[in-house]
Design a protein around this motif. Structure first.
Motif, PDB file in Angstrom:
ATOM      1  N   UNK A  46      -3.569  -3.572   8.280  1.00  0.00           N
ATOM      2  CA  UNK A  46      -2.928  -4.579   7.434  1.00  0.00           C
ATOM      3  C   UNK A  46      -2.815  -4.154   5.978  1.00  0.00           C
ATOM      4  N   UNK A  47      -3.725  -3.297   5.501  1.00  0.00           N
ATOM      5  CA  UNK A  47      -3.739  -2.937   4.085  1.00  0.00           C
ATOM      6  C   UNK A  47      -3.257  -1.500   3.896  1.00  0.00           C
ATOM      7  N   UNK A  48      -2.277  -1.348   3.033  1.00  0.00           N
ATOM      8  CA  UNK A  48      -1.637  -0.055   2.844  1.00  0.00           C
ATOM      9  C   UNK A  48      -2.609   1.024   2.366  1.00  0.00           C
ATOM     10  N   UNK A  49      -3.601   0.646   1.572  1.00  0.00           N
ATOM     11  CA  UNK A  49      -4.518   1.644   1.022  1.00  0.00           C
ATOM     12  C   UNK A  49      -5.352   2.342   2.092  1.00  0.00           C
ATOM     13  N   UNK A  50      -5.424   1.717   3.265  1.00  0.00           N
ATOM     14  CA  UNK A  50      -6.216   2.301   4.348  1.00  0.00           C
ATOM     15  C   UNK A  50      -5.351   3.056   5.367  1.00  0.00           C
ATOM     16  N   UNK A  51      -4.082   3.285   5.021  1.00  0.00           N
ATOM     17  CA  UNK A  51      -3.169   3.884   5.999  1.00  0.00           C
ATOM     18  C   UNK A  51      -3.668   5.248   6.476  1.00  0.00           C
ATOM     19  N   UNK A  52      -3.945   6.139   5.533  1.00  0.00           N
ATOM     20  CA  UNK A  52      -4.340   7.481   5.939  1.00  0.00           C
ATOM     21  C   UNK A  52      -5.744   7.538   6.540  1.00  0.00           C
ATOM     22  N   UNK A  53      -6.731   6.812   6.022  1.00  0.00           N
ATOM     23  CA  UNK A  53      -8.018   6.754   6.735  1.00  0.00           C
ATOM     24  C   UNK A  53      -7.874   6.231   8.157  1.00  0.00           C
TER      25      UNK A  53
END
Length: 700
Positions: A303-310
């Motif tokens: 849901x949160x873009x900042x966690x896309x790569x993790x």
């Protein structure tokens, strides 16, 4: 010109937080491991690995050179307890170090220090990671190196420092010098990095440095031929020549990624079962509650873009270490295979721990925001959240992972030594019998007069190196004739030499000349297992189940010899309970009952053994022979058909089927089966004579 004033107190506090918390995490993890540490040798590979490390020898494929070197140095330098205890402690130290590295990796995601500390303890206290951290095994070091590669990936993500990629390559090479499955972890991180920055493939200097670092990490493999050339007491496969070195390192002996060579090809149903087992293992590792919380973390990461790569890293990690491993190993799902392959899945929960940490961090932020004015309540709830995960792991897994009272393997080896005459030799079968003996005889130097003639699953080549090339004797026969020692076995086999008989000697079989009187009763009385009578027996694993199964089996065998069938059957039932799901156990019980005339009971055990594995032909042969002796040709024919279905190239089955068909009057079918048998093995003159006999009787 302005002068910046540095607050020394803040600097000290930052350093304390940066180094103090991970060190504290490592100490806490180590404390739990030490409290549950095995005091001595355990079952499975433990005894062989300890002996290899202590004598700087060569353990089973692929040799684990990095582990052998480091554990060998550790056991010689740390003067605490027995040698086995030191080797067990080495595993604990490695896993405690892994907790510290996982903490550092999670901090690269800007998660709170308390959350990172909690999640790192959750990972190393997963059931199977914990259980391998308190015994002598290679998986503690593997977990440490796995965590190091994971940290490198996240450190690069946070800094884009290309030097970290060189370090990652070094850790991957070192990991490959310990356990090959770490390559799947490296694959996940490498693909993740290249998805973010594919131009790295054009940076030849970086590729050259990374490749060089990887090769440096592989240098411990030089140890294997050097050690083998010195002829150490543990020298599995003797990788002193290029060919034997490659066969050893490539696991050619197993013919599979793991220790189990499978027969069935991969299929959708088979893969579904393997993934189901992977899911069950994951839930078992993390508990249901933490697994569900991890799923909440996955939702947040999506849901949160900042966690896309993790999130992409976590998905790749689980896909490579779990699903891809299942595709490559194609493991069976019987009890033995499940136990053997389970430790290969230890890295999988690390991906879920990342999601768990994200979920915990989110919950803590909500609590602090909503209760900003109520510091005491906020602190209490945060403490519950942070401590809840590790506490759940400890409560759920303590009993299963507490090896602090584990004496099964040590006592089993000691009992076997008690059953043998002076200057004996033994041919053990199964790791739970062979490797504890290896530890007691070759490390603790108990009964140095005893020769372990079969350490590696085959007769030690040095014992028959003088056998003439034209000798008709198999290695086992040659060694028995040449050594002229009392010979003992842990399982009964086809007689290796003529005019001998098998006699029970406690929990062993003694190979004796025929008509030699022998009294077993006093020998069996020498055998005792402290865990059986202990009010707090502690952990029972697959190896201890094997040991208790053997003990109950030999107790039953003794009762049969005494003419006490009810007592014997009671012990055999206990043996079958401990050996649940192990086909060889049921076949052996059936054979013992059949030899003493209890055919109906034998048939039931043979049937159960056959049901456990459709490719296992021994119980099917036993059922055929039993019905053949009864002249029940319909059932005899049925089991021959099952043998042929399991092994279409079994010429003996076709030959026997021909004789059954002849007895039933169908000579045409008999000849057809005999011709098939001759096609598979032409050197069967008695079958050619049978065909000629029928042709003569039928005329032109």
């Amino acid at each position: 010109m302005s002068v910046e004033i540095v607050d020394s107190d803040k600097v000290c506090q930052n350093r304390l937080a940066r180094w103090g918390i991970p060190i504290f995490v490592g100490i806490v993890a180590l404390a739990v491991f030490v409290f549950t540490l095995a005091p001595t040798v355990t079952a499975e590979d433990s005894g062989e690995l300890i002996a290899a490390a202590w004598h700087f020898g060569v353990p089973h494929p692929p040799g684990y050179p990095l582990w052998t070197i480091l554990c060998g140095i550790f056991t010689h330098l740390v003067p605490i307890g027995s040698i086995a205890f030191r080797a067990n402690l080495f595993s604990a130290v490695c896993s405690a170090g892994a907790a510290m590295v996982v903490y550092a990796a999670l901090r690269e995601l800007k998660l709170s220090q308390l959350v990172c500390a909690s999640a790192s303890l959750v990972f190393v206290w997963c059931r199977w990671s914990w259980s391998q951290s308190v015994i002598t095994e290679v998986y503690g070091l593997n977990t440490l190196l796995t965590a190091a590669i994971f940290w490198c990936g996240l450190r690069w993500y946070a800094t884009r420092d290309r030097k970290i990629l060189v370090w990652a390559s070094l850790f991957l090479g070192l990991g490959m010098s310990n356990h090959h499955t770490i390559g799947l972890c490296g694959l996940a991180v490498a693909v993740w990095i290249l998805l973010q920055q594919p131009t790295l493939l054009k940076q030849w200097r970086l590729i050259l440095l990374s490749t060089s670092a990887f090769i440096v990490g592989l240098l411990p493999y030089i140890y294997l031929p050097i050690s083998a050339s010195a002829d150490p007491v543990i020298n599995w496969g003797d990788p002193s020549t290029p060919q034997r070195f490659w066969e050893h390192v490539s696991r050619d002996q197993y013919g599979a990624l793991g220790p189990m060579k499978v027969v069935e090809p991969m299929s959708a149903a088979r893969l579904s079962g393997q993934i189901g087992y992977l899911t069950d293992s994951l839930v078992d590792d993390m508990t249901v509650y933490l697994a569900i919380a991890s799923l909440g973390g996955f939702v947040l990461m999506v849901a949160q873009r900042k966690w896309r790569w993790p999130f992409v890293l976590v998905v790749l990690w689980v896909a490579c270490t779990g699903i891809l491993f299942a595709l490559l190993a194609n493991y069976d799902l019987d009890r033995t295979s499940r136990w053997a392959m389970r430790v290969f899945l230890i890295p999988v929960p690390l991906g879920f721990v990342v999601a768990l940490a994200v979920f915990m961090d989110w919950i803590i932020r909500i609590v602090r925001d909503r209760l900003s004015g109520e510091r005491v309540l906020s602190t209490l709830l945060v403490g519950i959240i942070v401590l809840g995960g590790p506490a759940a792991q400890v409560v759920s897994h303590w009993r299963q992972c507490d090896y602090s009272n584990y004496w099964y393997a040590y006592d089993h080896a000691q009992n076997m030594l008690e059953c043998m005459l002076p200057n004996s030799m033994i041919f053990p079968s199964g790791d739970h019998s062979a490797f504890p003996l290896v530890y007691l005889v070759l490390v603790e130097e108990k009964r140095p007069d005893v020769l372990i003639a079969d350490i590696y699953g085959y007769v030690s080549p040095e014992l028959y190196k003088d056998r003439p090339v034209d000798s008709q004797d198999a290695p086992l026969t040659w060694v028995i004739k040449k050594q002229r020692r009392p010979a003992y076995f842990t399982t009964k086999k086809a007689s290796p030499v003529p005019n001998v008989t098998w006699q029970q000697a406690g929990i062993l079989y003694h190979l004796l000349p025929e008509h030699i009187p022998f009294n077993n009763e006093e020998i069996l009385e020498k055998c005792s297992y402290r865990n059986i009578s202990d009010s707090c027996p502690g952990v029972v694993d697959f190896g201890s189940d094997h040991i208790l199964c053997d003990y109950e089996f030999f107790l039953g065998l003794e009762k049969l010899d005494k003419g006490l069938p009810k007592a014997a059957i009671h012990h055999f039932k206990s043996a079958a309970t401990y050996g649940k799901g192990v086909k060889e156990v049921f076949n052996n019980i059936g054979s013992a009952l059949g030899e003493h005339g209890f055919e109906e009971n034998a048939i039931e055990y043979f049937r159960q053994a056959a049901l456990l594995d459709k490719c296992y032909v021994l119980p099917r042969w036993n059922l055929f022979r039993t019905y053949k002796a009864r002249q029940d040709w319909r059932r005899a024919k049925h089991w021959l058909e099952r043998i042929i279905a399991a092994n279409p190239d079994d010429y003996r089955a076709y030959g026997e089927m021909g004789f059954v068909q002849e007895l039933q009057g169908d000579t045409k079918q008999a000849i057809r089966y005999w011709k098939k048998s001759l096609c598979l093995n032409p050197a069967q003159s008695f079958i050619m004579d049978a065909i000629s006999r029928i042709n003569r009787s039928e005329g032109p």
